[in-house]
Design a protein around this motif. Structure first.
Motif, PDB file in Angstrom:
ATOM      1  N   GLY A 116       0.849  -1.239   0.215  1.00  0.00           N
ATOM      2  CA  GLY A 116       0.031   0.475  -0.398  1.00  0.00           C
ATOM      3  C   GLY A 116       0.792   0.987   0.151  1.00  0.00           C
ATOM      4  N   ILE A 117       0.283   2.439   0.502  1.00  0.00           N
ATOM      5  CA  ILE A 117       0.896   3.856   0.796  1.00  0.00           C
ATOM      6  C   ILE A 117       0.805   4.407   1.835  1.00  0.00           C
ATOM      7  CG2 ILE A 117       0.458   6.273   0.199  1.00  0.00           C
ATOM      8  CD1 ILE A 117       1.670   4.309  -2.246  1.00  0.00           C
ATOM      9  N   LYS A 118       2.352   4.715   2.291  1.00  0.00           N
ATOM     10  CA  LYS A 118       1.977   5.507   4.022  1.00  0.00           C
ATOM     11  C   LYS A 118       3.123   6.323   3.620  1.00  0.00           C
ATOM     12  CE  LYS A 118       3.506   3.950   8.655  1.00  0.00           C
ATOM     13  NZ  LYS A 118       4.601   3.542   9.707  1.00  0.00           N
ATOM     14  N   PRO A 164       5.380   4.061  -1.225  1.00  0.00           N
ATOM     15  CA  PRO A 164       5.062   2.732  -1.177  1.00  0.00           C
ATOM     16  C   PRO A 164       5.740   2.071   0.281  1.00  0.00           C
ATOM     17  CG  PRO A 164       5.757   3.536  -3.551  1.00  0.00           C
ATOM     18  CD  PRO A 164       6.729   4.403  -2.092  1.00  0.00           C
ATOM     19  N   VAL A 165       5.009   0.731   0.402  1.00  0.00           N
ATOM     20  CA  VAL A 165       5.221   0.423   1.694  1.00  0.00           C
ATOM     21  C   VAL A 165       4.439  -1.781   1.815  1.00  0.00           C
ATOM     22  CG1 VAL A 165       3.424   0.554   2.725  1.00  0.00           C
ATOM     23  CG2 VAL A 165       4.882   0.216   4.197  1.00  0.00           C
ATOM     24  N   LYS A 166       5.734  -2.491   1.910  1.00  0.00           N
ATOM     25  CA  LYS A 166       5.156  -3.291   1.852  1.00  0.00           C
ATOM     26  C   LYS A 166       5.287  -4.082   3.212  1.00  0.00           C
ATOM     27  CE  LYS A 166       7.738  -6.249  -0.491  1.00  0.00           C
ATOM     28  NZ  LYS A 166       8.227  -7.507  -2.019  1.00  0.00           N
ATOM     29  N   GLU A 167       5.059  -4.907   3.603  1.00  0.00           N
ATOM     30  CA  GLU A 167       4.797  -5.824   4.492  1.00  0.00           C
ATOM     31  C   GLU A 167       4.232  -7.448   4.293  1.00  0.00           C
ATOM     32  OE1 GLU A 167       2.840  -6.151   8.809  1.00  0.00           O
ATOM     33  OE2 GLU A 167       3.482  -4.331   9.262  1.00  0.00           O
ATOM     34  N   VAL A 168       5.574  -8.188   4.892  1.00  0.00           N
ATOM     35  CA  VAL A 168       4.726  -9.314   4.733  1.00  0.00           C
ATOM     36  C   VAL A 168       4.984 -10.204   6.322  1.00  0.00           C
ATOM     37  CG1 VAL A 168       4.916 -11.848   3.653  1.00  0.00           C
ATOM     38  CG2 VAL A 168       5.705  -9.574   2.245  1.00  0.00           C
ATOM     39  N   THR A 169       4.453 -11.396   6.543  1.00  0.00           N
ATOM     40  CA  THR A 169       4.758 -11.515   8.262  1.00  0.00           C
ATOM     41  C   THR A 169       4.179 -13.060   7.193  1.00  0.00           C
ATOM     42  OG1 THR A 169       3.572  -9.344   9.423  1.00  0.00           O
ATOM     43  CG2 THR A 169       2.982 -11.501  10.216  1.00  0.00           C
ATOM     44  N   LEU A 170       4.184 -13.953   8.419  1.00  0.00           N
ATOM     45  CA  LEU A 170       3.902 -15.414   8.720  1.00  0.00           C
ATOM     46  C   LEU A 170       2.863 -14.957   9.644  1.00  0.00           C
ATOM     47  CD1 LEU A 170       4.395 -18.280   8.184  1.00  0.00           C
ATOM     48  CD2 LEU A 170       6.570 -18.822   9.205  1.00  0.00           C
ATOM     49  N   VAL A 171       1.613 -15.467  10.406  1.00  0.00           N
ATOM     50  CA  VAL A 171       0.941 -15.295  10.555  1.00  0.00           C
ATOM     51  C   VAL A 171       1.067 -17.033  11.645  1.00  0.00           C
ATOM     52  CG1 VAL A 171      -1.899 -15.069  11.260  1.00  0.00           C
ATOM     53  CG2 VAL A 171      -0.212 -13.751  10.456  1.00  0.00           C
ATOM     54  N   LYS A 172       0.715 -17.346  13.594  1.00  0.00           N
ATOM     55  CA  LYS A 172       0.904 -18.401  13.372  1.00  0.00           C
ATOM     56  C   LYS A 172      -0.287 -18.621  14.890  1.00  0.00           C
ATOM     57  CE  LYS A 172       5.937 -18.678  13.169  1.00  0.00           C
ATOM     58  NZ  LYS A 172       7.461 -18.139  13.813  1.00  0.00           N
ATOM     59  N   TYR A 183      -2.042  -1.869   3.040  1.00  0.00           N
ATOM     60  CA  TYR A 183      -1.340  -1.943   4.477  1.00  0.00           C
ATOM     61  C   TYR A 183      -1.801  -1.303   5.587  1.00  0.00           C
ATOM     62  CZ  TYR A 183       2.244  -0.064   7.413  1.00  0.00           C
ATOM     63  OH  TYR A 183       2.930  -0.181   8.184  1.00  0.00           O
ATOM     64  N   PHE A 184      -3.343  -0.240   4.688  1.00  0.00           N
ATOM     65  CA  PHE A 184      -4.246   0.585   5.648  1.00  0.00           C
ATOM     66  C   PHE A 184      -5.343  -0.688   6.590  1.00  0.00           C
ATOM     67  CE2 PHE A 184      -8.229   1.936   7.015  1.00  0.00           C
ATOM     68  CZ  PHE A 184      -7.470   3.259   7.538  1.00  0.00           C
ATOM     69  N   HIS A 185      -5.082  -0.453   7.864  1.00  0.00           N
ATOM     70  CA  HIS A 185      -6.226  -1.124   8.103  1.00  0.00           C
ATOM     71  C   HIS A 185      -6.495   0.025   9.665  1.00  0.00           C
ATOM     72  CE1 HIS A 185      -2.526  -1.126  11.199  1.00  0.00           C
ATOM     73  NE2 HIS A 185      -3.855  -1.893  12.434  1.00  0.00           N
ATOM     74  N   VAL A 186      -8.498  -0.763  10.116  1.00  0.00           N
ATOM     75  CA  VAL A 186      -8.878  -0.112  11.369  1.00  0.00           C
ATOM     76  C   VAL A 186      -9.720  -0.675  11.587  1.00  0.00           C
ATOM     77  CG1 VAL A 186     -10.271   1.198   9.615  1.00  0.00           C
ATOM     78  CG2 VAL A 186      -9.576   2.597  12.169  1.00  0.00           C
ATOM     79  N   LEU A 245      -8.047   8.765   2.114  1.00  0.00           N
ATOM     80  CA  LEU A 245      -8.229   9.407   0.628  1.00  0.00           C
ATOM     81  C   LEU A 245      -6.152   8.225   0.064  1.00  0.00           C
ATOM     82  CD1 LEU A 245      -9.756  12.152   0.325  1.00  0.00           C
ATOM     83  CD2 LEU A 245     -10.497  10.773  -0.301  1.00  0.00           C
ATOM     84  N   GLU A 246      -6.084   8.453   0.625  1.00  0.00           N
ATOM     85  CA  GLU A 246      -4.210   8.052   0.339  1.00  0.00           C
ATOM     86  C   GLU A 246      -4.129   7.177  -0.238  1.00  0.00           C
ATOM     87  OE1 GLU A 246      -0.241   8.784   2.372  1.00  0.00           O
ATOM     88  OE2 GLU A 246      -1.516   7.007   3.767  1.00  0.00           O
ATOM     89  N   ARG A 247      -5.134   5.892   0.627  1.00  0.00           N
ATOM     90  CA  ARG A 247      -5.890   5.164  -0.255  1.00  0.00           C
ATOM     91  C   ARG A 247      -5.964   4.062  -1.250  1.00  0.00           C
ATOM     92  NH1 ARG A 247      -9.853   2.287   3.648  1.00  0.00           N
ATOM     93  NH2 ARG A 247      -9.526   0.685   3.423  1.00  0.00           N
TER      94      ARG A 247
END
Length: 479
Positions: A77-79, A83-91, A244-247, A345-347
């Motif tokens: 996404g955009i922050k 541009p921003v990217k995040e990869v998480t291995l969820v456990k 990337y955005f969340h709320v 609006l950045e989204r």
């Protein structure tokens, strides 16, 4: 390429404190991702068992079993305009089970001493009341009946112990989701003549929370999954892609903040007494912008949100509409509203997500009334001014649905409403046509004729679009 399971990844066993109804993409990229983050940050130690809400689903459950319920969440996404990217291995998920084929295991978990909360996303259709749903079935058919049956068994097992009630957090995309679930549980209890003390236990020992969730989650990235697997280094068949955005806004008593301290892990989780004002603000700014933009951008040949915001006139139109008409009509601190809107609006500039306008356009008639008409009303009644830009979006919607626009488009909306708009169209009497639509009481809950100027201005904008075409019409109304 490595398989993803406990032989290749270290995964500790977590106490099952959360029973989650739903194992779909959204919950895994939103709730379960958050719980994993909080666990890793040391502010929680919560394991999740995900319950499949409908019969079947063995194929999906098998993939979870093969991967020991681990998967990657791939966010782009955009922050701060970068541009921003995040990869998480969820456990955070311990296992996935289906109550239709694993009822004994399901009931055992629901009645366990360490269970603290229920989280659900059974889709908008999941929270519904079905009279006569058999509470003795294994399990009952509807989600509220499932909850009634198992809460009653939990109540009986622990002899009505007030400390064994549960926190129930709903993520379904309906207003008052938690409150509505409680209402239907009580309705099932009364219909089945369950003891009054159980009803009191539901009202006092169990805590229901209304929530608003927000993150776009396209899901499994099948179009480039091989590239993503190479990047991850794992043969992950449960990858979830999201923005990337969340709320997550959670409304209700303060107990939830103590039991689910996701905010302490730096997550955008907001706890409040009541989410109604927050929901209204979010709906007006984000959803209202989407709904207003769609009929305009579609008539300019745009296909996605990104296409629309790469069109300078559309970008300016939406930003100007929000700044001059939407935000001034909301009773909050102007600077805080401006900052909130900027994040929202950045989204729209996110180049990684293909958010198709035709998908957003689903049921635009009711969406416009819910999301955009309040801005029109408040501008006229509270601010004493004409909301020209928001009004223009309604005119654009009528032109698009009339079949007279410059582009070919098949609306996905209530068929009789579409037919009414098309069949009553009169090229020689646009004012009469618009007036007839606004006075059609089957189409609207609001009384649009309460503001006489609204119909007149919509008519003028319809004529403008039909006479000049969308691009020239749009240019003429933006500064």
């Amino acid at each position: 390429m490595k398989k993803i399971n406990k032989t290749t990844v270290d995964k500790k066993e977590l106490p099952v404190k959360i029973l989650q109804f739903g194992e779909g993409n959204f919950l895994r990229a939103f709730v379960d991702w958050m719980i994993h983050k909080a666990n890793e940050a040391g502010v929680m130690n919560h394991g999740v068992v995900a319950v499949q809400p409908i019969a079947g689903g063995e194929f999906v459950a098998n993939i979870f079993n093969e991967q020991d319920s681990m998967y990657h969440v791939y966010l782009e996404g955009i922050k701060d305009k970068k541009p921003v990217k995040e990869v998480t291995l969820v456990k955070s998920i311990n296992e996935v089970l289906n109550p239709y084929s694993q009822y004994a295991e399901y009931e055992k978990l629901f009645l366990s001493d360490e269970l603290e909360m229920i989280i659900s996303n059974t889709t908008e259709a999941g929270i519904r009341y079905e009279e006569g749903d058999d509470l003795n079935a294994t399990p009952p058919k509807s989600f509220p009946a499932k909850m009634t049956a198992l809460l009653h068994k939990r109540y009986k097992k622990f002899n009505g112990d007030a400390n064994k009630g549960l926190l129930i957090i709903c993520c379904e995309l309906i207003e008052d989701n938690g409150s509505t679930l409680r209402e239907y549980i009580l309705k099932h209890a009364e219909y089945n003549k369950l003891e009054e003390s159980f009803i009191n236990w539901i009202n006092t020992a169990c805590h229901f929370y209304d929530t608003l969730v927000d993150r776009i989650v396209p899901g499994f990235p099948k179009e480039n999954i091989n590239e993503i697997k190479e990047e991850l280094g794992f043969d992950d068949n449960l990858v979830v892609k999201g923005e990337y955005f969340h709320v997550w806004a959670i409304g209700g008593d303060s107990i939830i903040k103590e039991k689910l301290p996701l905010d302490k892990a730096g997550l955008n989780v907001l706890f409040m007494d009541d989410i109604k004002d927050f929901r209204a603000k979010k709906v007006r700014i984000l959803n209202g912008s989407h709904t207003a933009m769609v009929p305009v951008a579609l008539q300019l040949g745009c296909q996605t949100v990104m296409d629309a915001f790469n069109t300078p006139e559309v970008e300016k139109y939406i930003n100007q509409m929000v700044a001059t008409e939407v935000l001034p009509a909301i009773d909050e601190d102007p600077e805080e509203l401006k900052a909130f809107a900027a994040k929202i609006l950045e989204r729209f500039y996110n180049p990684y997500l293909k958010h198709y306008l035709k998908d957003i356009s689903l049921n635009s008639i009711s969406k416009w009334e819910t999301r955009d008409y309040p801005t029109v009303y408040d501008n006229y009644k509270k601010l004493g001014k004409s909301p020209r830009l928001t009004t223009f979006s309604f005119a654009a919607l009528l032109v698009l649905y009339s079949g007279k626009s410059e582009v070919s488009f098949t609306p996905n909306d209530t068929p009789e409403f579409i037919e009414f708009i098309k069949s009553t169209y009169k090229e020689y009497d646009i004012n009469g046509w618009v007036s007839g639509i606004l006075q059609n009481k089957t189409m609207w809950k609001e009384n649009f004729t309460e503001i006489p100027e609204f119909g007149e201005e919509v008519s003028e904008d319809v004529k403008l679009i039909l006479d000049k075409g969308m691009l020239k019409a749009l240019k003429s109304i933006i500064d």
